[in-house]
Design a protein around this motif. Structure first.
Motif, PDB file in Angstrom:
ATOM      1  N   VAL A  25       0.845  -1.200   0.000  1.00 32.30           N
ATOM      2  CA  VAL A  25       0.000   0.000   0.000  1.00 32.30           C
ATOM      3  C   VAL A  25       0.877   1.247   0.000  1.00 32.30           C
ATOM      4  CG1 VAL A  25      -1.713   1.313   1.321  1.00 32.30           C
ATOM      5  CG2 VAL A  25      -1.931  -1.171   1.114  1.00 32.30           C
ATOM      6  N   PHE A  26       1.926   1.237   0.827  1.00 31.38           N
ATOM      7  CA  PHE A  26       2.845   2.378   0.871  1.00 31.38           C
ATOM      8  C   PHE A  26       3.453   2.649  -0.495  1.00 31.38           C
ATOM      9  CE2 PHE A  26       7.247   3.902   1.233  1.00 31.38           C
ATOM     10  CZ  PHE A  26       7.021   5.135   1.834  1.00 31.38           C
ATOM     11  N   TRP A  27       3.991   1.603  -1.154  1.00 32.00           N
ATOM     12  CA  TRP A  27       4.680   1.794  -2.423  1.00 32.00           C
ATOM     13  C   TRP A  27       3.727   2.119  -3.567  1.00 32.00           C
ATOM     14  CZ3 TRP A  27       9.356   3.262  -2.281  1.00 32.00           C
ATOM     15  CH2 TRP A  27      10.183   2.848  -1.253  1.00 32.00           C
ATOM     16  N   ALA A  28       2.443   1.800  -3.417  1.00 36.08           N
ATOM     17  CA  ALA A  28       1.467   2.136  -4.457  1.00 36.08           C
ATOM     18  C   ALA A  28       0.960   3.568  -4.321  1.00 36.08           C
ATOM     19  CB  ALA A  28       0.292   1.161  -4.411  1.00 36.08           C
ATOM     20  N   ALA A  29       1.158   4.174  -3.156  1.00 38.44           N
ATOM     21  CA  ALA A  29       0.670   5.534  -2.915  1.00 38.44           C
ATOM     22  C   ALA A  29       1.602   6.566  -3.539  1.00 38.44           C
ATOM     23  CB  ALA A  29       0.558   5.785  -1.408  1.00 38.44           C
ATOM     24  N   THR A  30       1.024   7.674  -3.946  1.00 39.23           N
ATOM     25  CA  THR A  30       1.829   8.780  -4.442  1.00 39.23           C
ATOM     26  C   THR A  30       2.293   9.619  -3.249  1.00 39.23           C
ATOM     27  OG1 THR A  30      -0.028  10.323  -4.649  1.00 39.23           O
ATOM     28  CG2 THR A  30       0.449   8.900  -6.558  1.00 39.23           C
ATOM     29  N   PRO A  31       3.342  10.426  -3.416  1.00 41.12           N
ATOM     30  CA  PRO A  31       3.748  11.318  -2.327  1.00 41.12           C
ATOM     31  C   PRO A  31       2.614  12.238  -1.875  1.00 41.12           C
ATOM     32  CG  PRO A  31       5.502  11.162  -3.925  1.00 41.12           C
ATOM     33  CD  PRO A  31       4.303  10.458  -4.527  1.00 41.12           C
ATOM     34  N   ALA A  32       1.801  12.708  -2.813  1.00 43.50           N
ATOM     35  CA  ALA A  32       0.685  13.590  -2.452  1.00 43.50           C
ATOM     36  C   ALA A  32      -0.351  12.844  -1.610  1.00 43.50           C
ATOM     37  CB  ALA A  32       0.041  14.157  -3.710  1.00 43.50           C
ATOM     38  N   GLU A  33      -0.609  11.577  -1.933  1.00 46.51           N
ATOM     39  CA  GLU A  33      -1.563  10.784  -1.147  1.00 46.51           C
ATOM     40  C   GLU A  33      -1.041  10.558   0.266  1.00 46.51           C
ATOM     41  OE1 GLU A  33      -3.615   8.116  -4.669  1.00 46.51           O
ATOM     42  OE2 GLU A  33      -1.679   7.478  -3.853  1.00 46.51           O
ATOM     43  N   LEU A  34       0.232  10.225   0.385  1.00 47.25           N
ATOM     44  CA  LEU A  34       0.815  10.032   1.709  1.00 47.25           C
ATOM     45  C   LEU A  34       0.743  11.326   2.517  1.00 47.25           C
ATOM     46  CD1 LEU A  34       2.301   8.347   3.813  1.00 47.25           C
ATOM     47  CD2 LEU A  34       4.441   8.967   2.668  1.00 47.25           C
ATOM     48  N   ALA A  35       1.105  12.434   1.907  1.00 42.75           N
ATOM     49  CA  ALA A  35       1.057  13.725   2.606  1.00 42.75           C
ATOM     50  C   ALA A  35      -0.351  14.055   3.063  1.00 42.75           C
ATOM     51  CB  ALA A  35       1.595  14.828   1.700  1.00 42.75           C
ATOM     52  N   ALA A  36      -1.335  13.794   2.207  1.00 40.93           N
ATOM     53  CA  ALA A  36      -2.724  14.073   2.579  1.00 40.93           C
ATOM     54  C   ALA A  36      -3.167  13.201   3.747  1.00 40.93           C
ATOM     55  CB  ALA A  36      -3.642  13.849   1.380  1.00 40.93           C
ATOM     56  N   CYS A  37      -2.738  11.948   3.752  1.00 38.29           N
ATOM     57  CA  CYS A  37      -3.142  11.021   4.812  1.00 38.29           C
ATOM     58  C   CYS A  37      -2.506  11.340   6.155  1.00 38.29           C
ATOM     59  CB  CYS A  37      -2.821   9.592   4.409  1.00 38.29           C
ATOM     60  SG  CYS A  37      -3.884   8.969   3.093  1.00 38.29           S
ATOM     61  N   ILE A  38      -1.304  11.906   6.139  1.00 36.08           N
ATOM     62  CA  ILE A  38      -0.657  12.229   7.416  1.00 36.08           C
ATOM     63  C   ILE A  38      -0.849  13.693   7.792  1.00 36.08           C
ATOM     64  CG2 ILE A  38       0.992  10.338   7.315  1.00 36.08           C
ATOM     65  CD1 ILE A  38       3.126  12.328   6.432  1.00 36.08           C
ATOM     66  N   GLY A  39      -1.647  14.397   6.990  1.00 41.30           N
ATOM     67  CA  GLY A  39      -1.997  15.768   7.345  1.00 41.30           C
ATOM     68  C   GLY A  39      -0.948  16.797   7.023  1.00 41.30           C
ATOM     69  N   GLN A  40      -0.124  16.541   6.034  1.00 40.55           N
ATOM     70  CA  GLN A  40       0.883  17.510   5.616  1.00 40.55           C
ATOM     71  C   GLN A  40       0.644  17.882   4.168  1.00 40.55           C
ATOM     72  OE1 GLN A  40       4.762  15.953   6.300  1.00 40.55           O
ATOM     73  NE2 GLN A  40       4.573  16.027   8.497  1.00 40.55           N
ATOM     74  N   GLU A  41       1.016  19.090   3.852  1.00 44.16           N
ATOM     75  CA  GLU A  41       0.938  19.519   2.459  1.00 44.16           C
ATOM     76  C   GLU A  41       2.053  18.843   1.680  1.00 44.16           C
ATOM     77  OE1 GLU A  41      -0.455  22.928   1.252  1.00 44.16           O
ATOM     78  OE2 GLU A  41      -1.713  23.219   2.986  1.00 44.16           O
TER      79      GLU A  41
END
Length: 63
Positions: A25-41
């Motif tokens: 799941v981590f490797w399939a996510a984009t940097p923008a998706e990860l940032a959105a999920c952890i509450g960072q721009e």
């Protein structure tokens, strides 16, 4: 440039603990998706250029 492997390890651990993400799941996510999920721009840093990518490929070519 920050070491990619070091940053990926740190972020994958954060995603696993905070979000319950598995490695696929981590490797399939984009940097923008990860940032959105952890509450960072999303970072404003420019993506690596061709020379940086070529250097990473050469450095990591043999494992």
């Amino acid at each position: 440039m920050t070491d990619f492997a070091e940053t990926a390890l740190r972020l994958s651990g954060l995603a696993a603990r905070a979000l319950g993400w598995t490695p696929p799941v981590f490797w399939a996510a984009t940097p923008a998706e990860l940032a959105a999920c952890i509450g960072q721009e999303a970072a404003d840093a420019a993506p690596p250029d061709r020379a940086e990518i070529a250097a990473m490929i050469e450095r990591d070519r043999h494992g």
